[in-house]
Every structure is written in structure tokens, then in C-alpha cells.
Write a protein that holds these residues in place. Structure first.
Motif, PDB file in Angstrom:
ATOM      1  N   VAL A 238       7.975   7.652  -9.005  1.00 21.69           N
ATOM      2  CA  VAL A 238       7.028   8.450  -8.245  1.00 21.69           C
ATOM      3  C   VAL A 238       5.874   8.869  -9.158  1.00 21.69           C
ATOM      4  O   VAL A 238       6.072   9.183 -10.334  1.00 21.69           O
ATOM      5  CB  VAL A 238       7.723   9.685  -7.626  1.00 21.69           C
ATOM      6  CG1 VAL A 238       6.725  10.595  -6.937  1.00 21.69           C
ATOM      7  CG2 VAL A 238       8.792   9.245  -6.634  1.00 21.69           C
ATOM      8  N   ASP A 239       4.687   8.863  -8.594  1.00 22.95           N
ATOM      9  CA  ASP A 239       3.464   9.209  -9.326  1.00 22.95           C
ATOM     10  C   ASP A 239       3.649  10.491 -10.131  1.00 22.95           C
ATOM     11  O   ASP A 239       3.964  11.541  -9.582  1.00 22.95           O
ATOM     12  CB  ASP A 239       2.323   9.369  -8.316  1.00 22.95           C
ATOM     13  CG  ASP A 239       0.957   9.502  -8.957  1.00 22.95           C
ATOM     14  OD1 ASP A 239       0.872   9.719 -10.186  1.00 22.95           O
ATOM     15  OD2 ASP A 239      -0.032   9.391  -8.218  1.00 22.95           O
ATOM     16  N   LYS A 240       3.472  10.390 -11.429  1.00 27.64           N
ATOM     17  CA  LYS A 240       3.663  11.540 -12.338  1.00 27.64           C
ATOM     18  C   LYS A 240       2.667  12.660 -12.044  1.00 27.64           C
ATOM     19  O   LYS A 240       2.938  13.821 -12.340  1.00 27.64           O
ATOM     20  CB  LYS A 240       3.532  11.099 -13.799  1.00 27.64           C
ATOM     21  CG  LYS A 240       4.493   9.991 -14.206  1.00 27.64           C
ATOM     22  CD  LYS A 240       5.935  10.425 -14.156  1.00 27.64           C
ATOM     23  CE  LYS A 240       6.836   9.316 -14.654  1.00 27.64           C
ATOM     24  NZ  LYS A 240       7.991   9.071 -13.846  1.00 27.64           N
TER      25      LYS A 240
ATOM     26  N   VAL B  27       0.836  -1.202   0.000  1.00 23.93           N
ATOM     27  CA  VAL B  27       0.000   0.000   0.000  1.00 23.93           C
ATOM     28  C   VAL B  27       0.879   1.265   0.000  1.00 23.93           C
ATOM     29  O   VAL B  27       0.594   2.232  -0.706  1.00 23.93           O
ATOM     30  CB  VAL B  27      -0.985  -0.005   1.182  1.00 23.93           C
ATOM     31  CG1 VAL B  27      -1.713   1.321   1.312  1.00 23.93           C
ATOM     32  CG2 VAL B  27      -1.989  -1.149   1.014  1.00 23.93           C
ATOM     33  N   ALA B  28       1.953   1.258   0.762  1.00 27.97           N
ATOM     34  CA  ALA B  28       2.878   2.408   0.780  1.00 27.97           C
ATOM     35  C   ALA B  28       3.454   2.640  -0.616  1.00 27.97           C
ATOM     36  O   ALA B  28       3.531   3.784  -1.085  1.00 27.97           O
ATOM     37  CB  ALA B  28       3.995   2.168   1.793  1.00 27.97           C
ATOM     38  N   LEU B  29       3.840   1.561  -1.297  1.00 31.70           N
ATOM     39  CA  LEU B  29       4.385   1.687  -2.660  1.00 31.70           C
ATOM     40  C   LEU B  29       3.317   2.172  -3.637  1.00 31.70           C
ATOM     41  O   LEU B  29       3.608   2.967  -4.537  1.00 31.70           O
ATOM     42  CB  LEU B  29       4.977   0.352  -3.129  1.00 31.70           C
ATOM     43  CG  LEU B  29       6.184  -0.145  -2.329  1.00 31.70           C
ATOM     44  CD1 LEU B  29       6.608  -1.525  -2.821  1.00 31.70           C
ATOM     45  CD2 LEU B  29       7.340   0.844  -2.416  1.00 31.70           C
ATOM     46  N   GLU B  30       2.081   1.728  -3.455  1.00 35.02           N
ATOM     47  CA  GLU B  30       0.984   2.203  -4.306  1.00 35.02           C
ATOM     48  C   GLU B  30       0.790   3.708  -4.161  1.00 35.02           C
ATOM     49  O   GLU B  30       0.618   4.418  -5.157  1.00 35.02           O
ATOM     50  CB  GLU B  30      -0.330   1.502  -3.937  1.00 35.02           C
ATOM     51  CG  GLU B  30      -0.458   0.098  -4.423  1.00 35.02           C
ATOM     52  CD  GLU B  30      -1.793  -0.514  -4.068  1.00 35.02           C
ATOM     53  OE1 GLU B  30      -2.334  -1.238  -4.920  1.00 35.02           O
ATOM     54  OE2 GLU B  30      -2.299  -0.289  -2.942  1.00 35.02           O
ATOM     55  N   MET B  31       0.838   4.187  -2.928  1.00 40.55           N
ATOM     56  CA  MET B  31       0.673   5.625  -2.694  1.00 40.55           C
ATOM     57  C   MET B  31       1.796   6.417  -3.354  1.00 40.55           C
ATOM     58  O   MET B  31       1.557   7.461  -3.958  1.00 40.55           O
ATOM     59  CB  MET B  31       0.624   5.925  -1.197  1.00 40.55           C
ATOM     60  CG  MET B  31      -0.624   5.414  -0.531  1.00 40.55           C
ATOM     61  SD  MET B  31      -0.826   5.924   1.189  1.00 40.55           S
ATOM     62  CE  MET B  31       0.724   5.505   1.939  1.00 40.55           C
ATOM     63  N   ALA B  32       3.009   5.936  -3.240  1.00 41.35           N
ATOM     64  CA  ALA B  32       4.159   6.648  -3.788  1.00 41.35           C
ATOM     65  C   ALA B  32       4.171   6.642  -5.314  1.00 41.35           C
ATOM     66  O   ALA B  32       4.502   7.647  -5.938  1.00 41.35           O
ATOM     67  CB  ALA B  32       5.457   6.042  -3.264  1.00 41.35           C
ATOM     68  N   CYS B  33       3.793   5.513  -5.899  1.00 35.81           N
ATOM     69  CA  CYS B  33       3.913   5.346  -7.350  1.00 35.81           C
ATOM     70  C   CYS B  33       2.635   5.663  -8.112  1.00 35.81           C
ATOM     71  O   CYS B  33       2.670   5.825  -9.337  1.00 35.81           O
ATOM     72  CB  CYS B  33       4.346   3.916  -7.673  1.00 35.81           C
ATOM     73  SG  CYS B  33       5.948   3.499  -6.949  1.00 35.81           S
ATOM     74  N   GLY B  34       1.531   5.718  -7.407  1.00 36.09           N
ATOM     75  CA  GLY B  34       0.269   6.047  -8.066  1.00 36.09           C
ATOM     76  C   GLY B  34      -0.244   4.960  -8.983  1.00 36.09           C
ATOM     77  O   GLY B  34      -0.846   5.237 -10.012  1.00 36.09           O
ATOM     78  N   ARG B  35       0.004   3.709  -8.614  1.00 39.62           N
ATOM     79  CA  ARG B  35      -0.525   2.599  -9.410  1.00 39.62           C
ATOM     80  C   ARG B  35      -0.843   1.423  -8.514  1.00 39.62           C
ATOM     81  O   ARG B  35      -0.408   1.373  -7.365  1.00 39.62           O
ATOM     82  CB  ARG B  35       0.433   2.206 -10.519  1.00 39.62           C
ATOM     83  CG  ARG B  35       1.811   1.767 -10.069  1.00 39.62           C
ATOM     84  CD  ARG B  35       2.573   1.086 -11.153  1.00 39.62           C
ATOM     85  NE  ARG B  35       2.230  -0.329 -11.168  1.00 39.62           N
ATOM     86  CZ  ARG B  35       2.944  -1.264 -11.773  1.00 39.62           C
ATOM     87  NH1 ARG B  35       4.001  -0.916 -12.465  1.00 39.62           N
ATOM     88  NH2 ARG B  35       2.605  -2.519 -11.721  1.00 39.62           N
TER      89      ARG B  35
END
Length: 152
Positions: free
Chosen positions: A69-71, A30-38
């Protein structure tokens, strides 16, 4: 065992049950999802990018974490905080359950109460034993030593 693919720790498939360590793994995803936006699993991507955890580990190994990181953030974020979120996400989603932190340790790092962990620059993904299950052809007979009595 129930769970969502992409959030289940690798050992859950082998052990057939959840644990504190597998919960920490899910937190890391979940932490990686928040950071990467996917999402954790993206079938539309190439095989080497479909799994978020594997994709971020590869970027970490190649020292290009910030490329993920999420564009939508347009580089409008605190780089120290983002690095912390990505590193803690990887630490929590480590493929070896005994290397993962406790949730308390992860929160201490996220709150900047403790230094970032030193992760290996190259991760070795453990191989789990997969039972040798014969693949049957549709016309091939299959016999079992198991019998079931069905009451009438």
C-alpha cells in the motif's frame, strides 16, 4: 493495435486487438496503481518488481498485500476498503482473460454489494506462443517470398 505497455492485457499481444476483457485488465491495473501509489511499469525497480501486476500477485501469494500500500497514506486508510481495491485489481488484471470479471461484477464488489472473489493463492501465468523469428546478423542475407510493386 495501440496501447500503453503495462496496461495492455497479455492476450492483446497474441490476438492483436482489444476486447471487453482487456479493458477490464486495464481497469485492474489502474486500481492497483491507486492502491500502491506507483505506475504499472517501473524500470528503476528490480526485474521482479518492475511490473506492478506481477509484484502485487507475488505479494498476494505470500500474504503480504498490505506491505504494498502507498507509503504516503501512512496506514491512514480503511483496511477493508484497501483489501477490496487490491483484490478487485488483481481479479481484473488476471492473466487469463476468461477468469476476469465483467466491469459490473467488479463494481458490485467495490461497492460491497457482493463478497470478495476467491482468488487462487498461487497464480499460473499462461505462456503465449511467440513466433519463431530468426535473428539476423547485420551481414547475413535475408530473402523473402514477398514481393512488393511500387508504382512510379
Amino acid at each position: 493495435m495501440t496501447g500503453t505497455i503495462g496496461y495492455m492485457a497479455p492476450e492483446c499481444h497474441r490476438k492483436g486487438k482489444a476486447s471487453k476483457e482487456s479493458d477490464v485488465y486495464s481497469f485492474g491495473v489502474v486500481a492497483l496503481e491507486m492502491a500502491c501509489g506507483r505506475r504499472s511499469i517501473e524500470p528503476k525497480y528490480d526485474e521482479n518488481e518492475a511490473s506492478l501486476v506481477a509484484w502485487v500477485w507475488e505479494a498476494y501469494e505470500n500474504q503480504r498485500l498490505f506491505d504494498l500500500v502507498d507509503k504516503k497514506l501512512s496506514k491512514d486508510f480503511d483496511f477493508k476498503e484497501m483489501e477490496c481495491l487490491l483484490i478487485v485489481g488483481l481479479w481484473c488484471a488476471h492473466p487469463i482473460d476468461t477468469v476476469r470479471p465483467s466491469i459490473k461484477q467488479a463494481m458490485q464488489v467495490l461497492n460491497f454489494d457482493t463478497a470478495l472473489p476467491n482468488l487462487l493463492s498461487k497464480i499460473t501465468i499462461p505462456m503465449y506462443d511467440i513466433p519463431n523469428i530468426p535473428i539476423l546478423k547485420t551481414r547475413e542475407a535475408y530473402s523473402s517470398h514477398l514481393s512488393i510493386t511500387v508504382p512510379r
